[in-house]
Write an enzyme that holds these catalytic residues in place. Structure first.
Site, PDB file in Angstrom:
ATOM      1  N   ILE A 318       0.854  -1.175   0.000  1.00  0.00           N
ATOM      2  CA  ILE A 318       0.000   0.000   0.000  1.00  0.00           C
ATOM      3  C   ILE A 318       0.889   1.224   0.000  1.00  0.00           C
ATOM      4  O   ILE A 318       1.780   1.359   0.839  1.00  0.00           O
ATOM      5  CB  ILE A 318      -0.932   0.020   1.230  1.00  0.00           C
ATOM      6  CG1 ILE A 318      -1.776  -1.267   1.235  1.00  0.00           C
ATOM      7  CG2 ILE A 318      -1.822   1.251   1.208  1.00  0.00           C
ATOM      8  CD1 ILE A 318      -2.635  -1.435   2.454  1.00  0.00           C
ATOM      9  N   GLY A 319       0.723   2.078  -0.963  1.00  0.00           N
ATOM     10  CA  GLY A 319       1.539   3.283  -1.060  1.00  0.00           C
ATOM     11  C   GLY A 319       0.736   4.505  -0.688  1.00  0.00           C
ATOM     12  O   GLY A 319      -0.409   4.406  -0.240  1.00  0.00           O
ATOM     13  N   VAL A 324      -1.367  -1.546  -4.414  1.00  0.00           N
ATOM     14  CA  VAL A 324      -0.728  -2.139  -5.581  1.00  0.00           C
ATOM     15  C   VAL A 324      -0.987  -3.646  -5.553  1.00  0.00           C
ATOM     16  O   VAL A 324      -0.789  -4.297  -4.525  1.00  0.00           O
ATOM     17  CB  VAL A 324       0.786  -1.857  -5.590  1.00  0.00           C
ATOM     18  CG1 VAL A 324       1.434  -2.482  -6.817  1.00  0.00           C
ATOM     19  CG2 VAL A 324       1.052  -0.354  -5.567  1.00  0.00           C
ATOM     20  N   LYS A 339      -1.406  -0.511  -9.968  1.00  0.00           N
ATOM     21  CA  LYS A 339      -1.602   0.468  -8.906  1.00  0.00           C
ATOM     22  C   LYS A 339      -2.953   1.139  -9.108  1.00  0.00           C
ATOM     23  O   LYS A 339      -3.240   1.667 -10.173  1.00  0.00           O
ATOM     24  CB  LYS A 339      -0.478   1.515  -8.930  1.00  0.00           C
ATOM     25  CG  LYS A 339      -0.602   2.499  -7.775  1.00  0.00           C
ATOM     26  CD  LYS A 339       0.487   3.546  -7.804  1.00  0.00           C
ATOM     27  CE  LYS A 339       1.813   2.992  -7.302  1.00  0.00           C
ATOM     28  NZ  LYS A 339       2.780   4.085  -7.068  1.00  0.00           N
ATOM     29  N   ASP A 436      10.941  11.927  -6.465  1.00  0.00           N
ATOM     30  CA  ASP A 436      10.506  11.121  -5.313  1.00  0.00           C
ATOM     31  C   ASP A 436      11.345   9.845  -5.202  1.00  0.00           C
ATOM     32  O   ASP A 436      10.827   8.738  -5.127  1.00  0.00           O
ATOM     33  CB  ASP A 436       9.026  10.777  -5.431  1.00  0.00           C
ATOM     34  CG  ASP A 436       8.469  10.222  -4.133  1.00  0.00           C
ATOM     35  OD1 ASP A 436       9.115  10.414  -3.078  1.00  0.00           O
ATOM     36  OD2 ASP A 436       7.411   9.571  -4.170  1.00  0.00           O
TER      37      ASP A 436
HETATM   38  N1  LIG Z   1       6.151  -2.890 -10.168  1.00  0.00           N
HETATM   39  C1  LIG Z   1       6.050  -3.438  -8.942  1.00  0.00           C
HETATM   40  N2  LIG Z   1       6.387  -4.722  -8.765  1.00  0.00           N
HETATM   41  C2  LIG Z   1       6.292  -5.271  -7.523  1.00  0.00           C
HETATM   42  N3  LIG Z   1       5.882  -4.631  -6.442  1.00  0.00           N
HETATM   43  C3  LIG Z   1       5.539  -3.331  -6.558  1.00  0.00           C
HETATM   44  C4  LIG Z   1       5.601  -2.669  -7.815  1.00  0.00           C
HETATM   45  N4  LIG Z   1       5.202  -1.392  -7.623  1.00  0.00           N
HETATM   46  C5  LIG Z   1       4.921  -1.258  -6.313  1.00  0.00           C
HETATM   47  N5  LIG Z   1       5.100  -2.434  -5.659  1.00  0.00           N
HETATM   48  C6  LIG Z   1       4.873  -2.690  -4.241  1.00  0.00           C
HETATM   49  O1  LIG Z   1       3.774  -1.896  -3.773  1.00  0.00           O
HETATM   50  C7  LIG Z   1       4.187  -1.046  -2.739  1.00  0.00           C
HETATM   51  C8  LIG Z   1       3.484   0.263  -2.858  1.00  0.00           C
HETATM   52  O2  LIG Z   1       3.864   0.861  -4.065  1.00  0.00           O
HETATM   53  P1  LIG Z   1       3.801   2.423  -4.263  1.00  0.00           P
HETATM   54  O3  LIG Z   1       2.376   2.844  -4.195  1.00  0.00           O
HETATM   55  O4  LIG Z   1       4.543   2.716  -5.502  1.00  0.00           O
HETATM   56  O5  LIG Z   1       4.559   2.934  -3.003  1.00  0.00           O
HETATM   57  P2  LIG Z   1       4.756   4.434  -2.558  1.00  0.00           P
HETATM   58  O6  LIG Z   1       3.382   5.099  -2.628  1.00  0.00           O
HETATM   59  O7  LIG Z   1       5.241   4.279  -1.173  1.00  0.00           O
HETATM   60  O8  LIG Z   1       5.725   4.991  -3.529  1.00  0.00           O
HETATM   61  C9  LIG Z   1       5.695  -0.946  -2.922  1.00  0.00           C
HETATM   62  O9  LIG Z   1       6.302  -0.709  -1.714  1.00  0.00           O
HETATM   63  C10 LIG Z   1       6.067  -2.321  -3.454  1.00  0.00           C
HETATM   64  O10 LIG Z   1       6.232  -3.218  -2.377  1.00  0.00           O
END
Ligand SMILES: Nc1ncnc2c1ncn2[C@@H]1O[C@H](COP(=O)(O)OP(=O)(O)O)[C@@H](O)[C@H]1O
Ligand SMILES: *[C@@H]1O[C@H](CO)[C@@H](O)[C@H](O)[C@H]1NC(C)=O
Ligand SMILES: CC(=O)N[C@H]1CO[C@H](CO)[C@@H](O)[C@@H]1O
Length: 548
Positions: A318-319, A324, A339, A436
């Site tokens: 979860i970002g 995701v 996402k 970022d």
């Molecule tokens: N392309 C990807 N492949 C695998 N895992 C991903 C990918 N993109 C994101 N994730 C997982 O989802 C989590 C949340 O992603 P993201 O929303 O991009 O984080 P943030 O908002 O903290 O930048 C990440 O920490 C990662 O564990």
């Protein structure tokens, strides 16, 4: 002729084909004029009784009728159909050589034979001009003997009694619906000495003929008696009449049809509801301007199925903007990360999608490939290449689940991200600022290569501190020069004086040792550290910023 006995035991005199005759006779003759021992007997009596039914397509234009016969011969081959009823031909009417006594059930009016109407019973002796005739009907004993009309060609079962009293030379004919007993008053009676017509041996049977209309004559039961009444016919044992005319709606259909139609309507209704629900479920927002980004557009349905309906089981993380999910594209079986970002305004969406599309064209081994997007009413879905080893933050802070990365792996990841930034800043056709860079945006592929993900969505700003910031989990197992270099570069890249920040090509050259480390004096550093302290940035933030 065409007469047959059906498997049910029904005597079918004609079969519906035009202008045909049918005859049926008891196979052996009966003694009429003489006793069985040959002695002359005057004026025997006899009685015939039978149940018949006549079917006509149209009762008004029915052709032609039938007759019960007592005759000298059973050979009626030299006769004609239509109005001749299979009894005579067109030149022997009234010929004494005919030697028959018949009771006609005539369903056709014929002037030639002085018919009274097209629905009558007549007594015919060698001649189709009847000795006596009457419209079909009976004197009803249940109704004070009043006359009741009957329609011969109504395809209703009726019974006929033909009786000859040899003593009184009396012929009487009665007709009644099948469920009635013989009326007391006969329909017809006439005085005639049949001994002058019939020989000693007589044949008993039936004749029928058709004309230009489909008509069928049936005999369902028959009995005959000499010197006694005809034995009663057991109407419960009569064969069934075949169904005629257009197929009547059966009881089964009357019940089944409504049920089937109701089920059909229900099924159609359900299908429509399901289709509408399905449409709503997979509904997307699509606008004209998006066509230019076509190849980057995914259908929501595909993403829905890829992520098994966005099940929690498929949740990767979860970002800040949304969840995701891991997925596998239904057709290509390509692994993806989806996402899901909720948004509530269309504002800036066009620019954003344009951005997505342009980012989609970024191709670098250290950048997480953005495959495309999908847009719904209140959400945006971004589809990325799936990174099997997840994000770097898990390795740095989520120690329980992940092994500690070695210094070599870490330094490799730093260089990977630096080359990704070099590509974005200086090598691609446009300058792209990520803005970022942080461990959760550094993803690791199956070869543990660092890949930069997540463009243009957050506006954060971090900085790092010297070796204190190096992860204690490494327990001192790291290259101090490289660690210092990495940290220094991290700080330098976030220097408040923008002109002092190195560009990414220089950063990569420093990292690769192609250039001597930047000359950062302590004043610079303390300045930075101080300024950071004043901003109350925690050591964790510094670590995060420098990714080590
Ligand atoms: N392309 C990807 N492949 C695998 N895992 C991903 C990918 N993109 C994101 N994730 C997982 O989802 C989590 C949340 O992603 P993201 O929303 O991009 O984080 P943030 O908002 O903290 O930048 C990440 O920490 C990662 O564990
Ligand atoms: C009636 O019988 C005739 C002669 O056997 C035959 O040609 C004809 O096809 C039959 N018609 C029907 C409707 O069975
Ligand atoms: C350190 C680590 O977890 N590495 C894994 C990265 O992904 C590959 C393939 O999925 C694994 O085999 C590694 O163990």
């Amino acid at each position: 002729g065409v007469a047959t006995i059906t498997p049910d035991g029904l005597l079918e005199l004609t079969n519906g084909t035009f202008r045909l005759r049918g005859h049926a006779f008891h196979p052996t003759p009966f003694h009429f004029g003489k006793a069985p021992n040959g002695t002359a007997v005057q004026a025997q009596s006899f009685a015939v009784s039978y149940v018949f039914a006549i079917y006509c397509v149209q009762a008004q234009t029915c052709g032609h009728g039938m007759a019960s016969i007592v005759a000298a011969s059973s050979n009626f081959s030299d006769t004609m159909p239509t109005q001749y009823l299979g009894l005579i031909n067109d030149h022997n009417n009234g010929d004494p050589a005919n030697r028959f006594f018949a009771v006609e059930l005539d369903t056709n009016w014929n002037d030639e034979f002085k018919d009274i109407d097209n629905n009558h019973v007549g007594i015919d002796i060698n001649n189709l001009v009847s000795v006596n005739s009457s419209s079909a009907g009976y004197y009803d004993d249940r109704d004070e003997g009043n006359f009741q009309n009957l329609t011969l060609a109504s395809y209703k079962m009726m019974q006929v009694w033909v009786e000859y009293d040899g003593g009184r030379k009396q012929i009487s004919v009665s007709l009644a619906p099948v469920d009635m007993v013989k009326p007391t008053k006969p329909l017809l009676s006439t005085t005639y000495n049949l001994s002058t017509v019939l020989p000693d041996m007589v044949y008993v049977g039936f004749s029928a003929s058709t004309g230009s209309f489909d008509s069928r004559q049936y005999v369902l039961g028959w009995s005959f008696g000499i010197n006694r009444p005809a034995p009663a016919i057991d109407i419960t044992k009569l064969p069934k009449l075949p169904r005629q005319g257009p197929k009547p709606r059966s009881k089964v259909l009357e019940i089944v049809l409504p049920i089937v139609s109701a089920a059909f309507v229900l099924a159609v209704g359900t299908t429509i509801i399901l289709l509408v629900r399905r449409r709503l479920r997979y509904a997307e927002l699509r606008e004209d301007w998006e066509t230019e980004f076509g190849p980057h557009r995914f259908s929501y349905k595909d993403l829905f199925h890829a992520t098994k309906g966005f099940k929690n089981k498929n949740l990767l993380g979860i970002g800040g903007f949304g969840k995701v999910y891991k997925g596998v594209l239904p057709k290509s079986k390509v692994e993806i990360a989806v996402k899901r970002i909720s948004h509530d305004s269309k504002q800036g969406m066009k620019e954003f999608v344009a951005e997505v599309a342009s980012i989609g064209r970024l191709q670098h081994r250290n950048i997480v490939q953005l495959h495309g997007y999908c847009r719904r009413k209140a959400e945006l879905l971004l589809v990325y290449e799936y990174m099997s080893n997840g994000s770097l933050d898990k390795y740095l802070y989520d120690q329980e689940k992940k092994p500690t990365l070695t210094w070599a792996q870490r330094y490799k990841i730093i260089k990977d991200i630096a080359s990704a930034l070099l590509y974005l800043h200086q090598e691609w056709e446009k300058v792209v600022l990520h803005r970022d860079i942080k461990p959760s945006n550094v993803l690791l592929d199956d070869g543990l290569n660092g890949r930069l993900g997540d463009f243009g969505l957050i506006d954060h700003w971090h900085q790092g501190i010297l070796t204190d910031a190096v992860d204690t989990k490494l327990r001192g197992a790291y290259n101090v020069d490289e660690a210092c270099l990495a940290l220094k570069l991290g700080l330098l890249c976030s220097h408040p004086l923008i002109n002092l920040r190195p560009n990414m090509r220089q950063v990569l050259q420093y990292l690769n040792g192609d250039m001597p480390p930047p000359d950062l004096n302590l004043a610079h550093m303390s300045f930075n550290i101080l300024s950071l302290m004043q901003n109350e940035v925690s050591i964790d933030d510094l670590r995060a910023a420098s990714m080590v």
